[in-house]
Each structure stands twice: as structure tokens, then as C-alpha cells.
Write a protein that holds these residues in place. Sequence first.
Motif: not given
Length: 473
Positions: A402-409
Motif C-alpha cells: 500500500k505504501e508504494n501507492c498511497f503515501y503520507p505527505m
Amino acid sequence: MPPFILTPISIFLLLLLLNIGTNSYAKHMNHSSLVLSLTHSRSLHPSSKTLEVSELPNAIDMIEPLRGYRDGYLFSLNLGTPPKILQVYMDTGSDLTWVPCGNISFDCMECDEYRNYNKLVDTFSPYQSSSCTRVLCTNPLCTDVHSSDNPYDPCAVAGCSISTLVRGNCPRPCPSFSYTYGAGGVVIGSLSRDTLRVHGVDPKVSTEVPSFCFGCVGSSFREPIGIAGFGKGSLSLTSQLGFLNKGFSHCFLGFKFANNPSVTSPLVVGDLAISSKESFQFTPMMNSPMYPNYYYIGLEAIDVGNDTTIEAPTILRGFDPEGNGGMLIDTGTTYTHLPEPLFSLLLSSLSSKITYERSKEYEERTGFDLCYEILCSNDSCSDDIPIMTFYFLNNVKLTLPKENCFYPMSAPKNSMVVKCLLFQCMDDEDYGPAGIFGSFQQQNVEVVYDLAKERIGFQLVDCASSATFYGLH
């Protein structure tokens, strides 16, 4: 007015300026991308040329620690006599290996954001290395770096006489070259040779590689840190070390470890990189008729949430008559780029499944297309954003973390964090690759480039833990 006379110097400068625009291909790039090097360098010699380094009988496996930094992955080059340690980005989308050079300073335009990282932007001085020499204009590598079809061109620019030019014994050095990268990056330098030292299976032991060819760059535009080219051309590091009939692998740390020098992951070159990989899924390398030195794979579809499959256009798994198409796998491009209409279909599928509040503020600020506000509780910001799976040729299925697609800004604020989709759209052009599989989507995936069998393998791995296996910690 007096006539304009082309002197040898003015001819050289004119050719140099023309070379800046002609030894490159214009790839697609969104200007909001954080991109190391969507490489534009074009090699007209894909190469099967054999270099003296390739013939070393004691060529061994090479293992070097990689660490994340900003928008790419670095490893150390040990170069010269006495040795000088220089940080370079790993780039599978180019051939040339270059380092910043200068007796006084290295001149980099529009590189102000790197000024606080002086340890990374260290320079190499060829005059302080007793083993450093210039590459002659008669060397085929000189022709390669100038992307010329005519082997006489470099020596003609160097000012060789016609007699030495046709005999191939002109003693003059290779003229200065220009090499261009994505988002407008340019480097200018000279081609040199020096001793390179690489680590084998035992990290405490290094092996000397004499006469390693590299670019000694004195000035650049938006390229402040050196780059190691891992393409298939004769200038590439893999070619010069004699591993084009073997392979290499990398395992990129999660972005959360970026800028942390104490956590590394392995870059492996040689037999060790491609042996005992039975559990990997392999997809065939596609041979680009336009850019044969780089690595292409075929994308068949993208699955969203295990219930919606979006078929990829055929151009992502093939080439048109001009050689355009395919999906370039490139460690020098940060984010995966998809063509239309695939990109819009992916956004539509995701937005229809995600119920979180959109953050228009972050979308405008970052240039990313989908950003969502995620509520956090007990220091956890987990979410139910659907997972994505890429399907490549040969029935290869790669489910991205998941973190490869949506990542916290940013860090959570007021029990809320904004996560954005870190994919981007290819520019609306029909030139070069149709898509790019970037390094951000390769985090915690061991990627194997099996050059002997012309295939690329994938397996999900905790890359921080894999470093322990290779003794890098």
C-alpha cells in the motif's frame, strides 16, 4: 561586416552545443515529478563491444549497500589512487557513470536545494589521482559517449590531422561531451579512466578494476550528484565489469528510511544476483528497437481492490513500427507513469472505491491527482484504500504494498494525515516508452535483472532485513 570564419575552436563549440540537443531523446515527464533521471541519453552502439575490464579472469560478484536519499538510491564508488569515495545514484535508465570533478569546485546550476548536503556532493580531482588518464579520441567509448555513427567524428573535433585520423593513431584525448537527463538535466565533462574498487561477498575485501571508464563532469544543470549507469551499453558499469551475460539485482528500502545512512539494502551484481531465484516470478525483457540498451517489460493489466481489472493498452506490451512503446523499468524515475486512457481509468476506479474526504489543497500543492484525508487513532493511520496489482507478461502478478501507492505527505496533524497516489500520467506524446515503472513502486521488492536469460524477476521482500543476509549491517 566582416565574414564569419569557423575556426577549429568555434567548430568544436558549435558541435558541442548541437550535441546537447542531439544526443538525447525527449521522454515524457510531468514537471511536478520528483525525478532523479528519466534518462535521455541515446546510445547508438548497444553493445556487444568487449572491454579489457570484461576479460578479467578474476571477475567476482559485487555487493554494495544502497541507501535511500531524496528521490533515488545511492551507493559508494571507490575511485582513484589514493582512493576517493563518491556517492552516486543507481540508474538503470542510462549507461554513463559520472562523478562531479573539479580542482577547485564543481559548478552546478539550479542545485541550491542540495547545498546543505556537501558530503554527498564531494568532487573527484583527476590531477590528484596518480592512476587517472584521459580516454583517447580513437577509443570506441569516445564515439559512444558522443552518440556518433562515425568513429572519426570525435578525433575530427579534437583537431587530429587527416593522416592520424585515418590511421587511428591520433594521441589527442576524447573531446568534452554533453549528456542529458529528464526534466532538463545536463552534464558536461570529459571521459576518463581510473582504478575502481568493488566489494565482493566479503564486505571487508575489495577488488581493483583497472581502467574503469567514467565521465569526469565539471559542470551540470540540475544534476548535483553523480550517477552510475546500469544499462546494457558499452559505457555502463555492468558492461565494463563484464556482467552483461550474468545480471544484477536491487532491493530498495521503504521511503521511510530515506536520508537514514545507518539503514541500507543490497545491490548485487554477478552470478549471486541471479542464482537461487526459483521462487521469483519472471517476465521477459522486451527488446526496444529504438533504445536497445534499456530495460523494457510488458504490462497487461492493473487490478484494483481484487475486483476491478483494467486492461492496459497494447502499446504497453509491444512497440510500434518506429520503436515507440513498452514499459520502461527505470530506477532513475521516481514515480510510475502511465499513458492515457489507462491513467484516467485507474483514477476513476480508485476514486469510486475510496470513501475518504478528498484533499484538494494537497492535490494542488503537490500536483498529484488523488489525495485523501485519513483519520488516525492511537498513533495508527491505517486505511482501507484498495490494493493494486500489476500483471506483466508471462502471467507475472505483482501486488504492490500500500505504501508504494498511497503515501503520507507529512506527519499526522490533529489526528489526521493526507495520503496521495504517487502515480503520474505520461505526457501526451507518442515518442519513446509508453509507460515507466518507477523506483518508488519498487520499494520492498527484490528486482532481478537476469541478463543471461533476458528476463526480469520480482518478489516482495523486507529490503531492510535482506541487508542482514548479505552482511551489510
